[in-house]
Design a protein around this motif. Structure first.
Motif: not given
Length: 454
Positions: A186-195, A201-202, A212-217
């Motif tokens: 589930p790692e892809q879910f985990n990292t996206r939720v943490a974001e 964001h390092f 990260i920037l493309e996703e609007g952070f």
């Protein structure tokens, strides 16, 4: 504390929290073998800069080989352990609940915990949620991991006619890749939720930061700093020269191919897992020295598919094959890795370590969340479609000089950069910002001061 009796907390923990003069307390969360390794340099850096910090262990990995040995090696003494247990969803809910309680109790004492969560673990995800619901930020170390998959026609072409160099060239750059996958699960879910819960964001590389920037952070809180595993390797390299691991496994001194298989999508698929094991057997039969590091998920699959006896027999009758549980000390791991001619893995961290150490890597997946290493030419995708294909890719990548000579992508002095950035921002503004703080209106003379906690 009736509902939190399972948490192990140092006797003087709350007195220590209350006695800290600063508003923010850096809280480094550890949980799994990889993030203990990668968070250790951050702990060292916070200690070096004499900043107020604590270490929390969620208990995601518990035993000596996965946790205890590393804690001893890196001199990590956790201030608390959440002692999570049970099914996956139970562990996730316990992290949210128990860490949330600690963050809330610290707030009652006038302190804000700033957790550093790492990568794509369940602890990164649940720890971020446990903080966020308390209006507290996290610093996401190794942020922006996103999976990229080569286009299907790339795989079809190599299945139709095997040409390693043509295949490798087709994966250089980003033209033949598609972003987005459930893998690794589930790692892809985990990292996206943490974001979504992070205020810092390092990212390890520019590709991660771009995602990260493309996703609007918030662009002023996204930083490309490298990967802390570069610091971890540096911490143990000198000691690795005195490792006794070659006394136990002398054939490793002569070069070897290191296999590691543990991703859910590989171990939960009969076809994928047996295909990989068949390839390992083929490579052993060709006389190559092979080390198979077995993790709990590997053991589960070997037993589930009745392959345990087969692997044990291969190790008995072939002097060039070592079947071993995971080793407790990173010093030994790095000492041996430096003698390897190829890493064959479904691990994310090993793709990074391979590039830093100058060892070619073949990734046993259909994709990679460290695709920058493939795009740069240091790594190659070895899709578990059939054993013959894996074997051909492995033999072609073994001791491949061009792959080995790709410069390190993951920087140096990464932990120092991370801590310095956090401290610089905290000296100017709060970690958690609502829009008025972000836009700067709260600093204007017409803005009414005051507010309430909720």
């Amino acid at each position: 504390m009736d509902n939190y009796q399972n948490i192990t907390i140092k006797k003087d923990f709350w007195e220590k929290v209350a006695g800290i003069k600063e508003k923010y307390i850096h809280l480094v969360l550890i949980a799994t073998k990889p993030d203990i390794i990668k968070q250790a340099p951050l702990i060292f850096e916070l200690k070096k800069q004499k900043l107020p910090f604590m270490v929390g262990h969620t208990g995601q990995h518990k035993d000596w080989n996965l946790s205890g040995g590393l804690e001893q090696e890196f001199d990590i003494d956790a201030d608390f352990n959440l002692n999570i247990e049970g099914t996956f969803y139970q562990k996730v809910s316990q992290i949210i609940d128990r860490l949330g309680w600690i963050v809330d109790e610290a707030k009652k004492r006038g302190k804000i915990m700033l957790p550093y969560v790492h990568g794509d673990t369940a602890t990164a995800m649940a720890g971020a949620v446990g903080s966020y619901v308390n209006v507290a930020s996290v610093a996401h170390v190794e942020a922006g991991l996103r999976t990229f998959t080569p286009k299907k026609e790339i795989f079809n072409k190599i299945l139709d006619k095997f040409d390693f160099e043509s295949y490798r060239q087709s994966l250089l750059g980003n033209n033949n890749w598609i972003k987005g996958s459930r893998e690794p699960y589930p790692e892809q879910f985990n990292t996206r939720v943490a974001e979504t819960a992070a205020s810092f964001h390092f990212a390890s590389v520019e590709l991660n930061a771009k995602c990260i920037l493309e996703e609007g952070f918030e662009s002023d809180r996204v930083f490309t700093v490298g990967n802390t595993v570069a610091d971890s390797i540096k911490m143990v390299e000198e000691k690795a020269k005195d490792s006794t691991i070659f006394d136990k496994f002398p054939i490793l001194k002569d070069g070897f191919i290191r296999f590691c298989i543990h991703r859910r999508e590989n171990v939960s698929s009969f076809h994928r897992f047996t295909t990989i094991v068949d390839s390992i057997e083929q490579i052993i039969s060709m006389g190559k020295n092979v080390l198979l590091i077995s993790l709990p998920a590997t053991e589960y699959a070997l037993k589930e598919y009745d392959l345990k006896e087969k692997i044990e027999n291969l190790a008995k009758i072939n002097k060039n094959f070592i079947y071993s549980p995971v080793w407790p000390f990173y010093t030994d791991v790095i000492a041996a890795m430096k003698k390897a001619t190829l890493f064959v893995t479904d691990s994310g961290s090993m793709q990074e370590e391979a590039n830093i150490l100058g060892i070619p890597c073949a990734t046993l997946r259909f994709n990679s969340d460290r695709s920058e290493s493939v795009m740069a030419g240091a790594n190659i995708i070895a899709p578990p479609i059939n054993s013959g294909l894996i074997t051909k890719i492995v033999l072609s990548a073994d001791d491949h000089r061009e792959m080995a000579n790709v410069p390190s992508l993951y920087g140096q002095n990464v932990s120092q950069k991370i801590v310095n950035i956090v401290e610089d921002i905290l000296s100017k503004e709060d970690a958690f910002r609502f829009e008025q703080e972000k836009l700067g209106y709260s600093k204007e003379p017409y803005w009414k001061k005051g507010g309430s906690e909720f």
